[in-house]
Design an enzyme around this catalytic site. Structure first.
Site, mmCIF file in Angstrom:
data_model
loop_
_atom_site.group_PDB
_atom_site.id
_atom_site.type_symbol
_atom_site.label_atom_id
_atom_site.label_comp_id
_atom_site.label_asym_id
_atom_site.label_seq_id
_atom_site.Cartn_x
_atom_site.Cartn_y
_atom_site.Cartn_z
ATOM 1 N N LYS A 190 43.932 53.103 35.376
ATOM 2 C CA LYS A 190 44.571 53.184 36.686
ATOM 3 C C LYS A 190 45.370 51.913 36.934
ATOM 4 O O LYS A 190 44.796 50.826 37.061
ATOM 5 C CB LYS A 190 43.547 53.334 37.808
ATOM 6 C CG LYS A 190 44.228 53.639 39.163
ATOM 7 C CD LYS A 190 43.316 53.406 40.342
ATOM 8 C CE LYS A 190 43.401 51.992 40.869
ATOM 9 N NZ LYS A 190 44.711 51.667 41.502
ATOM 10 N N GLU A 263 37.320 40.452 35.082
ATOM 11 C CA GLU A 263 38.155 39.251 35.130
ATOM 12 C C GLU A 263 38.665 39.170 36.562
ATOM 13 O O GLU A 263 39.485 39.971 36.988
ATOM 14 C CB GLU A 263 39.303 39.372 34.117
ATOM 15 C CG GLU A 263 40.004 38.043 33.863
ATOM 16 C CD GLU A 263 41.287 37.903 34.659
ATOM 17 O OE1 GLU A 263 41.239 37.227 35.712
ATOM 18 O OE2 GLU A 263 42.308 38.458 34.243
ATOM 19 N N CYS A 297 45.865 34.951 38.814
ATOM 20 C CA CYS A 297 44.442 34.672 39.025
ATOM 21 C C CYS A 297 44.048 33.288 38.515
ATOM 22 O O CYS A 297 43.139 32.658 39.064
ATOM 23 C CB CYS A 297 43.589 35.741 38.357
ATOM 24 S SG CYS A 297 44.001 36.027 36.620
ATOM 25 N N GLU A 391 40.997 31.597 47.536
ATOM 26 C CA GLU A 391 42.141 31.982 46.721
ATOM 27 C C GLU A 391 43.241 32.523 47.641
ATOM 28 O O GLU A 391 43.049 33.507 48.348
ATOM 29 C CB GLU A 391 41.734 33.048 45.706
ATOM 30 C CG GLU A 391 42.832 33.396 44.726
ATOM 31 C CD GLU A 391 42.382 34.408 43.679
ATOM 32 O OE1 GLU A 391 42.907 34.361 42.556
ATOM 33 O OE2 GLU A 391 41.519 35.254 44.001
#
Length: 779
Positions: A190, A263, A297, A391
């Protein structure tokens, strides 16, 4: 404008890339897409818009998958998997080579479509994303070719559900699809809701390559589709995305037996020492935080500058920021493109606007209207500031200072994340001293954002677990080809005999190098097969477990000891156990009611010797990355490992967990066999005389079901193993979701502790983390 003025301003004229071919491809598809299932595109269903974030223009209509679509994709993948695996590595390699060549042949089309759909500058998609995607398919074609000779005994997992993010749509697809296919798996993938178009173009080249139907299936939609895939009857979930979603996936898959790699997010430190080449460090920083608009990331979003050079460095950085060009991502002169979606743009604005600390500087460069955000620097923040911890996932750099290398390490590790880190120093001694001390899965020295298919990539802590790339990444898509049987629960023998005993055998716990009474003050009688009382085993509770973890944390120096020293101590431990082999054999025979105690003791001694031998031989590797430099995949201990030992081999099972953990530099909290716990009391007498430092080994006895939740949720345990007869696998995996610690559980399946299944690389892999350290070189 004259030549001298151009050199002064470094102004570039526009160099637009034509989008005609990409737009024509969309039109050829009808600008409406269904799903790619069983080798065919389905008819479009309920649709949502895929927009160009730079202009707001609707590029195409993409279908929202239903449960029926996901079920059909999984069924197609399941039908295809057996034949795909039987095709063999060389046969699969041919298809992977074909996919790689087609990615090269259509590279400009992929690059332009990626930029249109994602908003990243065409220079990045053209020069980084697409070549790396090609590299992954070429590399893993070679891995498929070598699988049968280099990975004997390994087999495909089966059907893999893969969920990828919007920041690197095609590259993340390649990272996941290529190794899965190489090892004989089939996939249901996906793509992100915002960026589905290059995945659908990849589906087109799968048909061109003649890939067998059902090997690759692509379903599109929002997060609800990801939830459907997680809940589907697949054998593995591979997810790249936010920590919050990763935590939910860990919870949802708990107890299902599905393999899982995550991850997740990061807040990566970018450390600049006073002896660094400052101009190079500035250029590296541009790539670290403003590459892909900071939507990375592993972005170097936390700048740590040594105090003596901080102001000079900040001044240089502000000048460089002012020279960055923001605008149309299809212009090859643009440095910073568009934020992927207005929702993400508002999140960035909210985080920066809500900050009241430090000094904020935004680049003095024109910023277009729409989904754009200027490069931003916020200095003078404390390490505990929200922006230093959260983040942001945008072109925002936050900064603080440090005085010494040790302080830099302390600030860098002051985060719940652990994905990547960068450090700049011209002193290689400083660089190689600091790199191993950083809590990160990847460390770049004098460079940043370096990736390759041969170099493992992944995080620790709340940045997830598992690796992608290299040999380590392949292990995540294979399993040992063994037939396991369900665990047969063993119940303790019953008896009626009570005190007094001729010789009191009230055992104690072993915590911090000392025998300790249980906090609760309770013990249970342990009987032999004839119902005679052998002794009492203490019942550890949560407080005892916390004390054991605290003792293990205090023994951190064990991880820094040499492998040679650890090997010597394991040899000594084996020798001392051997000296008492007859006594241990009698004890095992009496507790278990069997007659193979001598055989079990002999196997336990041999296992300690085996892991003593491995202690200085299970090393990392230098990977062959296409650059002037090396990428070293280093093996590091996990830290504190909590483990529930098996009942079927009370001594050998305990030693089989203790040996690899200690050999690799970990400290352990072991909960002994629940049915036959007194063997632990016999063993700690051997440990006490074998030079094992206090706190390195801690032995508890008690109920596995009661202690498992505390093991799983304890913040200071980095990994939990369970080979218990109790049904605690789901409880451990669910509890581990809070901190996203690594788990290794048996899911109710037995292991032959006396055979090859009871030792070897699987245990050493579980006892280590892979840290990839990149060291470029050159004058």
């Amino acid at each position: 404008m004259g030549v001298s003025e151009i050199f002064e301003s470094m102004a570039y004229g526009p160099a637009p890339e034509s989008a005609a071919d990409a737009l024509a491809w969309l039109v050829d598809q009808g600008s409406r897409f269904g799903h790619f299932i069983d080798g065919e595109m389905t008819a479009p269903g309920d649709e949502f818009e895929s927009r160009n974030p730079a202009t707001g223009e609707v590029l195409a209509l993409v279908s929202q998958a239903t449960q029926g679509d996901v079920d059909a994709a999984v069924a197609a993948a399941r039908r295809a998997q057996g034949q795909w695996a039987k095709l063999g590595g060389p046969g699969r390699a041919r298809f992977l080579y074909a996919l790689a060549r087609l990615l090269q042949k259509h590279s400009r089309l992929f690059a332009v479509l990626e930029t249109l759909d994602n908003g990243k500058p065409i220079r990045e998609s053209r020069d980084i994303d697409i070549p790396l995607a090609q590299r992954h398919f070429y590399y893993h074609a070679g891995m498929a070719q070598l699988m049968e000779t280099e990975l004997p005994g390994r087999e495909a997992l089966g059907v893999c559900g893969q969920i990828i993010p919007w920041n690197f749509p095609l590259l993340m697809l390649a990272w996941k699809v290529a190794p899965a296919l190489a090892m004989g798996n089939t996939v249901v993938l996906k793509p992100a809701e915002y960026t589905s178009l290059t995945a659908l173009l990849f589906a087109d080249i799968c048909r061109q390559a003649g890939l067998p139907k059902g090997v690759v299936n692509i379903v599109t939609g929002d997060g609800a589709v990801g939830e459907m895939i997680v809940g589907a009857p697949v054998d593995k979930i591979a997810f790249t995305g936010s920590t919050e979603v990763g935590r939910r996936i860990r919870t949802a898959t708990a107890g299902t037996g599905k393999a899982l790699t995550l991850e997740l997010g990061g807040k990566s430190p970018y450390i600049v020492f006073e002896d660094a080449d400052l101009d190079s460090a500035i250029e590296g920083l541009v790539d670290a935080i403003w590459f892909n608009q900071g939507q990375v990331c592993c972005a170097g979003s936390r700048l740590l500058v040594q105090e003596g050079i901080a102001e000079r460095f900040y001044a240089k950085l502000r000048v460089r920021m002012d020279g960055l060009r923001i605008g149309d991502p299809l212009d090859k002169c643009i440095d910073v493109g568009a934020i992927v979606d207005p929702v993400q743009l508002e999140r960035i604005r909210g985080l920066v606007g809500g900050n009241t600390e430090g000094e904020t500087y935004q680049a003095a460069t024109p910023c277009p209207e729409g989904c754009f955000y200027p490069p931003t620097l916020i200095t003078g923040l404390s390490p505990a500031s929200a922006l230093m911890q959260e983040e942001i996932f945008g072109p925002v750099l936050v900064a603080t200072t440090f005085r010494t290398p040790s302080e830099a390490v302390e600030i860098a590790n002051n985060t719940r994340y652990g994905l990547a880190a960068t450090l700049w120093s011209e002193n290689i001694n400083v660089a190689l001293d600091v790199a191993p001390r950083l809590m990160a899965g990847v460390v770049w020295i004098n460079g940043t954002n370096m990736f390759d298919a041969s170099a493992p990539f992944g995080g620790v802590r709340e940045s997830g677990f598992g690796r992608e790339g290299g040999w380590d990444g392949l292990l995540a898509y294979t399993r040992a080809g063994r037939t396991a049987q369900p665990v047969k629960p063993l119940t303790p023998f019953a008896g009626a005999e009570a005190e007094p005993q001729p010789v009191d055998r009230t055992a104690k716990l072993y915590i911090g190098g000392k025998q300790a009474r249980p906090d609760g003050g309770y013990a249970r009688n342990v009987y032999d097969k004839a119902g005679r009382l052998i002794g009492q085993a203490p019942l550890a509770n949560r407080k005892d477990l916390r004390n054991a973890v605290e003792a293990a944390r205090g023994a951190a120096a064990w991880g820094g000891s040499t492998a040679h020293l650890r090997a010597q101590i394991l040899y000594y431990l084996g020798e001392n156990l051997s000296a008492r082999s007859e006594e241990f054999a009698r004890s095992i025979d009496r507790m278990t009611g069997a007659r193979d105690g001598a055989k079990e003791v002999g196997a336990a001694v041999n296992r300690l010797f085996t892991y003593a031998a491995w202690a200085d031989k299970f090393e990392g590797r230098v990977t062959q990355v296409p650059m002037r430099g090396v990428a070293m995949a280093l093996r590091e201990p996990c830290g504190v490992i909590g483990a529930l030992c098996p009942d079927s081999a009370p001594l050998l099972g305990l030693v089989s967990l203790l040996g690899p953990a200690l050999a690799m530099g970990n400290r352990v909290v072991l909960v002994a066999s629940e049915a036959f716990p007194l063997i632990a009391a016999d063993l700690y007498q051997v440990i006490e005389t074998s030079d094992v430092p206090a706190g390195v080994v801690n032995l508890l006895t008690g109920s596995h079901a009661e202690l498992a939740p505390t093991l799983a949720t304890h913040m200071d345990i980095e990994a939990v193993w369970s080979f218990s007869s109790s049904d605690v696998s789901a409880e451990i995996e669910r509890g581990a979701a809070g901190t996203l610690k690594r788990t290794w559980v048996n899911h109710g399946m037995a292991r032959d502790w006396s055979g090859a299944d009871g030792e070897g690389r699987a245990f050493l892999d579980a006892a280590t983390e892979v840290k990839t350290v990149w060291v470029p070189y050159g004058a």
